[in-house]
Design an enzyme around this catalytic site. Structure first.
Site, PDB file in Angstrom:
ATOM      1  CG  ASP A 289      68.718  65.785  62.548  1.00 29.03           C
ATOM      2  OD1 ASP A 289      67.637  65.391  61.988  1.00 29.03           O
ATOM      3  OD2 ASP A 289      69.725  64.865  62.334  1.00 29.03           O
TER       4      ASP A 289
ATOM      5  CG  ASN B 156      61.769  61.954  55.748  1.00 31.42           C
ATOM      6  OD1 ASN B 156      61.226  62.324  54.444  1.00 31.42           O
ATOM      7  ND2 ASN B 156      62.812  62.037  56.277  1.00 31.42           N
TER       8      ASN B 156
ATOM      9  CD  GLN C 277      57.875  58.413  60.618  1.00 32.15           C
ATOM     10  OE1 GLN C 277      56.856  58.209  60.049  1.00 32.15           O
ATOM     11  NE2 GLN C 277      57.555  58.925  61.794  1.00 32.15           N
TER      12      GLN C 277
ATOM     13  CG  HIS D 299      60.832  64.072  63.077  1.00 30.94           C
ATOM     14  ND1 HIS D 299      60.264  62.649  63.453  1.00 30.94           N
ATOM     15  CD2 HIS D 299      61.818  64.170  62.110  1.00 30.94           C
ATOM     16  CE1 HIS D 299      60.996  62.234  62.513  1.00 30.94           C
ATOM     17  NE2 HIS D 299      61.889  62.806  61.751  1.00 30.94           N
TER      18      HIS D 299
ATOM     19  CG  HIS E 145      63.572  66.338  58.605  1.00 33.50           C
ATOM     20  ND1 HIS E 145      64.938  66.130  59.051  1.00 33.50           N
ATOM     21  CD2 HIS E 145      62.626  65.435  58.766  1.00 33.50           C
ATOM     22  CE1 HIS E 145      64.536  64.591  59.277  1.00 33.50           C
ATOM     23  NE2 HIS E 145      63.440  64.278  59.046  1.00 33.50           N
TER      24      HIS E 145
HETATM   25  P1  AMP Z   1      63.455  60.719  59.906  1.00 26.72           P
HETATM   26  O1  AMP Z   1      64.197  59.992  58.841  1.00 26.72           O
HETATM   27  O2  AMP Z   1      62.695  61.897  59.043  1.00 26.72           O
HETATM   28  O3  AMP Z   1      62.851  59.868  60.874  1.00 26.72           O
HETATM   29  O4  AMP Z   1      64.566  61.404  60.548  1.00 26.72           O
HETATM   30  C1  AMP Z   1      64.778  61.260  61.723  1.00 26.72           C
HETATM   31  C2  AMP Z   1      66.007  62.135  62.382  1.00 26.72           C
HETATM   32  O5  AMP Z   1      66.140  62.194  63.417  1.00 26.72           O
HETATM   33  C3  AMP Z   1      67.351  62.101  61.437  1.00 26.72           C
HETATM   34  O6  AMP Z   1      67.752  63.359  60.835  1.00 26.72           O
HETATM   35  C4  AMP Z   1      68.309  61.898  62.742  1.00 26.72           C
HETATM   36  O7  AMP Z   1      69.782  62.443  62.479  1.00 26.72           O
HETATM   37  C5  AMP Z   1      67.542  62.647  63.836  1.00 26.72           C
HETATM   38  N1  AMP Z   1      67.739  62.066  65.271  1.00 26.72           N
HETATM   39  C6  AMP Z   1      67.651  60.694  65.547  1.00 26.72           C
HETATM   40  N2  AMP Z   1      68.084  60.608  67.025  1.00 26.72           N
HETATM   41  C7  AMP Z   1      68.244  61.898  67.490  1.00 26.72           C
HETATM   42  C8  AMP Z   1      68.495  62.623  68.675  1.00 26.72           C
HETATM   43  N3  AMP Z   1      68.523  61.871  69.800  1.00 26.72           N
HETATM   44  N4  AMP Z   1      68.464  63.957  68.807  1.00 26.72           N
HETATM   45  C9  AMP Z   1      68.402  64.511  67.638  1.00 26.72           C
HETATM   46  N5  AMP Z   1      68.078  64.116  66.501  1.00 26.72           N
HETATM   47  C10 AMP Z   1      68.105  62.572  66.305  1.00 26.72           C
END
Ligand code: AMP
Ligand code: ZN
Length: 115
Positions: free
Chosen positions: A30, A86, A93, A99, A101
């Site tokens: 992440d 999420n 989300q 995805h 986590h």
């Molecule tokens: P969510 O709130 O479940 O949609 O989480 C999205 C997650 O993606 C967050 O924890 C971000 O830090 C992570 N994220 C966003 N862009 C990237 C990226 N380019 N590479 C890796 N992680 C990312």
């Protein structure tokens, strides 16, 4: 979904280090880790939420999450882990490409999940 960041990563348009990879999924760190080792399992194809993932892929999706958890437990010397998905904006989300986590946990790591 031209604009989707995880589709771009999946296609290699944005470079990433893959922690592991299966036929239909891959895992990356992440970018904004909530705990050390925080990583994500992402489908190579675009699915919005867990509800959009074909049932035939759910086994591979969660098996990949299990393999990632095992890897992170060893790498981070963690004592436990949280699994979080999420679904939809109201549930937090931010990236509309589903995805899982995986958050490796240690005693007194300061991270709190109130579920
Ligand atoms: P969510 O709130 O479940 O949609 O989480 C999205 C997650 O993606 C967050 O924890 C971000 O830090 C992570 N994220 C966003 N862009 C990237 C990226 N380019 N590479 C890796 N992680 C990312
Ligand atoms: Zn996408």
């Amino acid at each position: 979904m031209e604009e989707c960041i995880f589709c771009k990563i999946a296609k290699g348009e944005i470079p990433s280090e893959r922690i592991l990879e299966t036929e239909n999924f891959f895992a990356i760190k992440d970018a904004n880790p909530k705990v050390k080792g925080h990583a994500l399992v992402i489908p190579k194809k675009h699915y919005g939420t867990l509800l959009d993932v074909p049932s035939s892929l759910l086994g591979e999706f969660f098996e990949t999450a299990k393999q990632l958890a095992l890897k992170l437990l060893e790498k981070e010397k963690a004592e436990g882990f949280n699994v979080v998905v999420n679904n939809y904006e109201v549930a937090g989300q931010l990236v509309p490409h589903v995805h899982i986590h995986i958050l490796p946990r240690k005693k007194d790591d300061g991270f709190r999940m109130n579920v």
